[in-house]
Design a protein around this motif. Structure first.
Motif, PDB file in Angstrom:
ATOM      1  N   ILE A  97     -48.083  49.970 -10.262  1.00 53.74           N
ATOM      2  CA  ILE A  97     -47.220  51.158 -10.251  1.00 53.74           C
ATOM      3  C   ILE A  97     -47.068  51.727 -11.651  1.00 53.74           C
ATOM      4  O   ILE A  97     -47.169  52.940 -11.862  1.00 53.74           O
ATOM      5  CB  ILE A  97     -45.837  50.819  -9.658  1.00 53.74           C
ATOM      6  N   ASP A  98     -46.807  50.865 -12.634  1.00 53.65           N
ATOM      7  CA  ASP A  98     -46.583  51.335 -14.005  1.00 53.65           C
ATOM      8  C   ASP A  98     -47.826  52.018 -14.565  1.00 53.65           C
ATOM      9  O   ASP A  98     -47.724  52.999 -15.305  1.00 53.65           O
ATOM     10  CB  ASP A  98     -46.169  50.163 -14.898  1.00 53.65           C
ATOM     11  N   GLY A 150     -46.079  55.410  -7.271  1.00 54.19           N
ATOM     12  CA  GLY A 150     -46.060  55.696  -8.698  1.00 54.19           C
ATOM     13  C   GLY A 150     -45.758  57.161  -8.996  1.00 54.19           C
ATOM     14  O   GLY A 150     -45.063  57.478  -9.968  1.00 54.19           O
ATOM     15  N   VAL A 195     -47.888  55.437 -13.021  1.00 57.05           N
ATOM     16  CA  VAL A 195     -46.853  56.288 -13.610  1.00 57.05           C
ATOM     17  C   VAL A 195     -47.331  56.854 -14.946  1.00 57.05           C
ATOM     18  O   VAL A 195     -47.200  58.055 -15.216  1.00 57.05           O
ATOM     19  CB  VAL A 195     -45.536  55.499 -13.795  1.00 57.05           C
TER      20      VAL A 195
END
Length: 415
Positions: free
Chosen positions: A359-360, A153, A363
């Protein structure tokens, strides 16, 4: 050729087949002849190597948490964050839920499991009861450790951060990379089955076993915690003292209920924004698809595809795949081996990709922690990030609730 660990019999955790193991050579592994599941790994000098990598990983984690590891130059102002600053920023932004998930998945659970590996593989004298308790904790938290996903990420967020200002990394960032590398090595080398066998051998059956036939046919069941073979009349496993079931048929109901819940929550996760960008006091919210479109239009096609796959495609595929697995386990009466193998591969894929949708979330966490320039510019999390994180967690629990042995129950075994 050196050989050790004559375990006699094991029960496959995926297809419930009784298999005889004899003299697995060092550096080799034994697999199930019916479904291909790894049954046992005989690692060379397992304890020393696992303890060494785990200890090095712990040292790198301490270094990574103590100093700034990423900084960004925003219109002449340099903002830097450490790993611990990220959950702190999320907490002050009133997203304590996401902050808690970050602390648990990236820091606490990996730290706990690495410490357990060091304790179990070092020369510290532990009673068998203490070893049992540590192994139980390790098994429960293993699926919820995500430092490698957070590192991915970070790398993905670099592309988006470059559009805000000049980005820089410090030596602490490379320490975090080493932490993740050593962590993965420790997990790959560590073999919990060897430690369980030090507590007690894995066979608690009182009658001769028939190789090539299923455990359910012979009235034996597999402990889901320590993988011991236990007679069906035992309510608890004698080795780990955990409750065990012959089959988790009621767990399919849990899986279906959790899938329906995740599908409902997935709708607001995509409709609501996950990130708010504020420029000179003017806020604008962006959804997951807005971020994908922005990356695509900016020319960062690989990053756009990664975010789209992890945040849009994977959650939907997980829900569809688990629904198909439930249908196959419950509704298909006459099963063929090749179809069961396909379903087994599908289940393994769901288990592997399950947590990568986070992951998002990571991020958003990194970008929101770095892009802060008082009244000029700021990036903040939005309500959609909480919905999306909940979808990921629920689908992960749904896949863990599913009992893969149900896929094989109506397939005949050799006589």
């Amino acid at each position: 050729m050196m050989t050790v660990d004559n375990q006699d019999y094991v029960l496959c955790s995926h297809c419930d087949l009784v298999i005889e193991l004899t003299d697995v050579a060092i550096g080799h592994k034994a697999t199930c002849p019916r479904c291909g599941t790894t049954l046992f790994k005989n690692q060379n000098n397992m304890k020393f190597r696992a303890a060494m990598y785990a200890f090095c990983s712990l040292i790198m984690l301490v270094v990574a948490c103590g100093f700034v590891f990423i900084d960004i130059n925003l219109v002449g102002n340099i903002n830097g964050v450490s790993v611990l600053d990220i959950p702190k920023t999320l907490f002050f932004d009133r997203y304590s839920y996401i902050s808690a998930l970050f602390v648990l998945f990236v820091l606490v659970f990996p730290l706990l499991n690495l410490s357990i590996i060091v304790l179990l593989c070092s020369k510290i004298k532990l009673t068998k009861y203490r070893k049992r308790d540590l192994l139980i904790v390790y098994e429960k938290f293993q699926h919820w450790c995500m430092p490698e996903i957070f590192l991915t990420g970070i790398l993905v967020s670099f592309v988006k951060l470059m559009s805000y200002g000049s980005l820089g990394v410090t030596g602490t960032f490379w320490a975090f990379c080493l932490f993740v590398f050593f962590y993965i090595k420790a997990l790959v080398i560590f073999t919990p089955g060897k430690i369980w066998n030090e507590i007690h051998r894995n066979n608690f059956t009182l009658k001769p076993l028939q190789v090539g036939k299923t455990g359910i046919y012979q009235n034996i069941k597999l402990c889901s915690c320590c993988h011991a073979m236990v007679p069906t009349e035992y309510a608890k496993c004698p080795r780990c003292k955990q409750k065990s079931q012959l089959r988790g048929r009621d767990k399919i109901q849990w899986t279906i209920a959790l899938l329906v819940t995740s599908l409902i929550i997935y709708i607001p996760a995509n409709l609501f924004g996950i990130m708010i960008t504020e420029v000179f006091g003017s806020p604008s919210s962006s959804t997951i698809m807005d971020g994908v479109i922005y990356m695509w239009q900016a020319g960062d096609v690989p990053v756009a595809l990664i975010i789209f796959a992890a945040s849009v495609v994977i959650p939907i595929l997980k829900i569809i795949s688990l629904s198909l697995l439930c249908y196959f386990a419950l509704a298909v009466k006459h099963k063929k081996k090749r179809n069961c193998l396909k379903m087994k591969k599908l289940y393994n894929a769901v288990e592997f990709i399950g947590k990568w949708s986070m992951i998002d979330i990571f991020v958003v966490s990194v970008v929101c922690s770095l892009v802060r320039n008082q009244q000029m510019m700021g990036v903040y999390p939005d309500i959609g990030v909480s919905f999306f994180a909940t979808v990921v967690i629920i689908t992960m629990i749904a896949s863990q609730k599913f009992d893969p042995r149900l896929l094989w129950d109506r397939i005949p075994t050799r006589k």
